[in-house]
Write a protein that holds these residues in place. Structure first.
Motif, PDB file in Angstrom:
ATOM      1  N   PHE A 431       5.569   6.839   3.895  1.00  0.00           N
ATOM      2  CA  PHE A 431       4.257   6.404   3.415  1.00  0.00           C
ATOM      3  C   PHE A 431       3.288   6.193   4.586  1.00  0.00           C
ATOM      4  N   ASP A 432       3.820   5.769   5.738  1.00  0.00           N
ATOM      5  CA  ASP A 432       2.965   5.683   6.933  1.00  0.00           C
ATOM      6  C   ASP A 432       2.454   7.070   7.317  1.00  0.00           C
ATOM      7  N   SER A 435      -0.380   8.041   5.109  1.00  0.00           N
ATOM      8  CA  SER A 435      -1.656   7.403   5.468  1.00  0.00           C
ATOM      9  C   SER A 435      -2.305   8.092   6.657  1.00  0.00           C
ATOM     10  N   GLU A 436      -1.481   8.749   7.504  1.00  0.00           N
ATOM     11  CA  GLU A 436      -2.023   9.500   8.635  1.00  0.00           C
ATOM     12  C   GLU A 436      -2.556  10.863   8.189  1.00  0.00           C
ATOM     13  N   ASP A 439      -6.920  10.991   4.066  1.00  0.00           N
ATOM     14  CA  ASP A 439      -7.872   9.893   4.162  1.00  0.00           C
ATOM     15  C   ASP A 439      -8.120   9.315   2.777  1.00  0.00           C
ATOM     16  N   SER A 440      -8.928   8.264   2.718  1.00  0.00           N
ATOM     17  CA  SER A 440      -9.084   7.505   1.476  1.00  0.00           C
ATOM     18  C   SER A 440      -9.871   8.240   0.402  1.00  0.00           C
ATOM     19  N   ILE A 445      -3.125   4.167  -1.111  1.00  0.00           N
ATOM     20  CA  ILE A 445      -1.741   3.702  -1.027  1.00  0.00           C
ATOM     21  C   ILE A 445      -1.673   2.214  -1.333  1.00  0.00           C
ATOM     22  N   ASP A 553      -4.301  -4.876   4.804  1.00  0.00           N
ATOM     23  CA  ASP A 553      -4.157  -3.581   5.466  1.00  0.00           C
ATOM     24  C   ASP A 553      -2.855  -3.449   6.239  1.00  0.00           C
ATOM     25  N   GLU A 554      -2.409  -4.512   6.862  1.00  0.00           N
ATOM     26  CA  GLU A 554      -1.166  -4.451   7.633  1.00  0.00           C
ATOM     27  C   GLU A 554      -0.601  -5.854   7.801  1.00  0.00           C
ATOM     28  N   LYS A 567       2.088  -1.649   5.574  1.00  0.00           N
ATOM     29  CA  LYS A 567       0.680  -1.329   5.328  1.00  0.00           C
ATOM     30  C   LYS A 567       0.327  -1.398   3.849  1.00  0.00           C
ATOM     31  N   TYR A 568      -0.941  -1.734   3.604  1.00  0.00           N
ATOM     32  CA  TYR A 568      -1.495  -1.803   2.244  1.00  0.00           C
ATOM     33  C   TYR A 568      -0.598  -2.636   1.326  1.00  0.00           C
TER      34      TYR A 568
END
Length: 656
Positions: A431-432, A435-436, A439-440, A445, A553-554, A567-568
């Motif tokens: 999942f990390d 996220s890379e 983009d949103s 996520i 966020d983290e 994250k998230y």
């Protein structure tokens, strides 16, 4: 634990028991020396003559005797064991020894007596028909060449099977035995379909294609008409199987693999494999690597080596955690074509998921020849390190045609995870990677922490409510768009493979557009967050709900699975996670306030309750994460059909 013959209680109760006797017996069974293990087992039986686990001690001694071909001693031991248990429990070990003797093809008369006693006692004490015992009876009669009774018993057994059993792999040994009995009776037209069915649909691969060809030659000869009859039998069974299966991709992969492995009907094997591969492209996920492997396998069997290599490369790139088959098959093909260094590289890549005995043996063999001066273990470690250093490419969404009122869809990716869950590491890291890559504007996520298997300081009432909504009781479970559910885990080295699977699903989902529009805004003033959201849908649907989620966020926390940066992380869902309904309108406007201080108080209260429920200090939260970093928060709004679970649109905004 080796083969269990004297089974009278549930194996798991022994394997996982912390009982003093179970612990001592497990230590004894782990002794490598047969002679020393036998002596220590004797000591155990003297010390604990009435142990509930004594069957495993007797079973181990029996196995040592049989391994050393001390059959008389084995029979004496077995009869001694029978004398220690009630007669109503004796039918299971009697049947077990009967099957063991029949499988070894020794003392068949004794085996016959044992199985008859087992059947009689089973009928008297359990009042049910046992399929394995009936199969053993038929097998022993077959070995004794007493074919009519063997066929009668096996036919009766098959009459007890559930509907469509002929297409279920676990029942194929029964059909195989019936076919062999009928073949021995020269009832070829009845025998061959049963034998072919078990060949195509069974999981055991004990015989080569030549063996089955020889049966057809004996039964039908070598004429052109015989070949036509053979094809008719095979393809009638194949077509019936395809009609019975909902998952046609899996069905075609299965048949293609068997035909390729047995080197029969290779053009059809390739056709089925290509069809499965094409169909899988529209349903990405677990099938990507498997269909590519199957196609490569069929192409290789057909002599199309270059094309086979192409699909093997694709298979290894998208291989799932613990799936070493594509690496093994690809390496084997490369070795056969003289490409030993490339084969070594393929085997080595497969070791990035963890140490596999078969791959390791192949590596050892090639390592001595190719790289004798280098440490193999160091090479494996380097591959694992490289796998963890993976950086995905940024996603660039292709332009899609949009109908009136359509906009680009933003996919919601949800992960149910746990910081104390070792198998969650692969999904967390994957999942990390997501996220890379995305983009949103393409992907949102959310991670919902759960107290599985131990308390997790990021779990809260909202994350538990969301798990109940999806009826999730295990971690990790990844869900994309609300409907694509993938429950499986793995270690850190498996993260890249997980990412490939997740990425395929997301990219396929991104080909779709949405008619749902979301406008949202969030602004923080001290501990208060002013939330504004406006959601418009084209059609009124009473099943739609708008969810508003506060995510951090983290969060840094070092749990037992080795993942430290989470994250998230979902901290709070408005309206108790029940969402907001449209109330017969196509436009929903939300204006509300989230009090971060109140959320923190709820988190603290929940953590206190978790510790209060714990049966011991060991089960308490190791650390607290009740405090929220107010400078690193996001607001997620998404629209979901609570009946179909489909998420129609989602949006994330940073809270400033």
């Amino acid at each position: 634990m080796k083969k269990i013959i004297f089974s009278i209680c549930i194996l798991s109760s022994f394997l996982f028991s912390q009982n003093k006797e179970a612990l001592e017996l497990r230590r004894t069974l782990s002794i490598q020396s047969d002679s020393l293990r036998f002596i220590m087992l004797d000591s155990f039986l003297v010390k604990y003559p009435d142990s509930e686990f004594k069957q495993y001690a007797y079973n181990a001694q029996y196995s040592i005797y049989m391994k050393g071909e001390k059959y008389h001693e084995a029979f004496v031991l077995f009869n001694k064991f029978l004398s220690t248990i009630p007669v109503e429990q004796s039918f299971i070990p009697l049947a077990g020894v009967a099957l063991d003797l029949a499988t070894r093809n020794i003392y068949i008369d004794s085996a016959s007596q044992y199985i008859d006693s087992a059947l009689a006692r089973s009928s008297r004490y359990s009042h049910r028909e046992d399929l394995t015992m009936l199969n053993t009876r038929a097998l022993i009669s077959f070995i004794q060449k007493d074919y009519p009774p063997a066929e009668s018993v096996q036919t009766y057994l098959i009459s007890l099977l559930p509907k469509n059993a002929e297409f279920m792999d676990r029942y194929q040994p029964y059909y195989a035995l019936l076919g062999m009995i009928q073949f021995a009776e020269k009832k070829y037209h009845e025998a061959l379909p049963n034998i072919v069915q078990s060949q195509l649909l069974g999981t055991e691969r004990n015989f080569s294609g030549r063996y089955y060809d020889s049966l057809f030659t004996v039964a039908l000869g070598n004429s052109k008409n015989a070949q036509q009859q053979k094809e008719k039998i095979y393809f009638q069974i194949i077509h019936n199987y395809f009609r019975s299966e909902k998952d046609t991709v899996a069905a075609k992969m299965r048949i293609a693999t068997v035909l390729a492995d047995h080197s029969i009907f290779l053009s059809q094997a390739e056709q089925y494999a290509r069809d499965a591969y094409r169909r899988a492209q529209s349903h990405p996920g677990d099938n990507r690597s498997k269909t590519a492997t199957t196609l490569a396998r069929a192409l290789s069997a057909n002599g199309k080596i270059k094309e086979a290599e192409k699909y093997f490369k694709e298979a290894v790139q998208s291989a799932l955690p613990d799936d070493v088959e594509p690496f093994l098959l690809y390496g084997t093909l490369l070795e056969k074509t003289g490409k030993k260094k490339e084969a070594f590289s393929a085997y080595l890549s497969g070791m990035s998921f963890g140490k596999n005995a078969t791959l390791y043996r192949r590596l050892v063999s090639l390592h001595h020849e190719l790289f004798p001066a280098l440490s193999l273990d160091s090479m494996i470690s380097a591959v694992k390190t490289k796998a963890l250093a993976f950086t995905p490419e940024k996603y660039r969404k292709p332009r899609t045609k949009k109908k009136n009122n359509e906009i680009e869809k933003v996919i919601l990716a949800e992960l149910f995870t746990g910081s104390e869950c070792p198998p969650c590491a692969a999904a967390d890291i994957a999942f990390d990677y997501l996220s890379e890559r995305f983009d949103s504007t393409a992907l949102v996520i959310l991670e919902y922490h759960q107290n599985i298997p131990m308390p997790d300081p990021m779990t809260n009432p909202s994350t538990e409510a969301r798990a109940r909504f999806y009826n999730i009781n295990s971690t990790p479970t990844a869900i994309f768009g609300g409907t694509s559910v993938l429950p499986s885990g793995g270690n850190k080295e498996m993260a890249k493979g997980k990412f490939q699977v997740y990425n395929d699903i997301i990219q396929k989902e991104l080909e779709k557009n949405s008619t749902v529009k979301i406008l949202s805004h969030a602004k923080r003033n001290g501990t208060l967050i002013a939330v504004t959201a406006e959601v418009a849908v084209q059609k009124i649907n009473p099943n739609l709900r708008v969810q508003v989620v506060l995510a951090e966020d983290e969060v840094f926390y070092a749990g037992s699975n080795g993942v430290t940066n989470h994250k998230y992380v979902v901290r709070y869902m408005m309206n108790g996670g029940n969402g907001f309904s449209f109330e017969k309108k196509s436009l929903l406007q939300i204006q509300d306030t989230i009090d971060v201080q109140a959320v923190e108080a709820e988190l603290k209260k929940y953590s206190d309750e978790v510790d209060a429920r714990s049966s011991s200090a060991r089960a308490n939260l190791k650390e607290r994460r009740d405090t929220i970093n107010k400078n690193h928060l996001s607001l997620v709004v998404f629209v979901q059909d609570v009946v179909t679970k489909e998420v129609l649109q989602s949006k994330i905004v940073k809270i400033h």
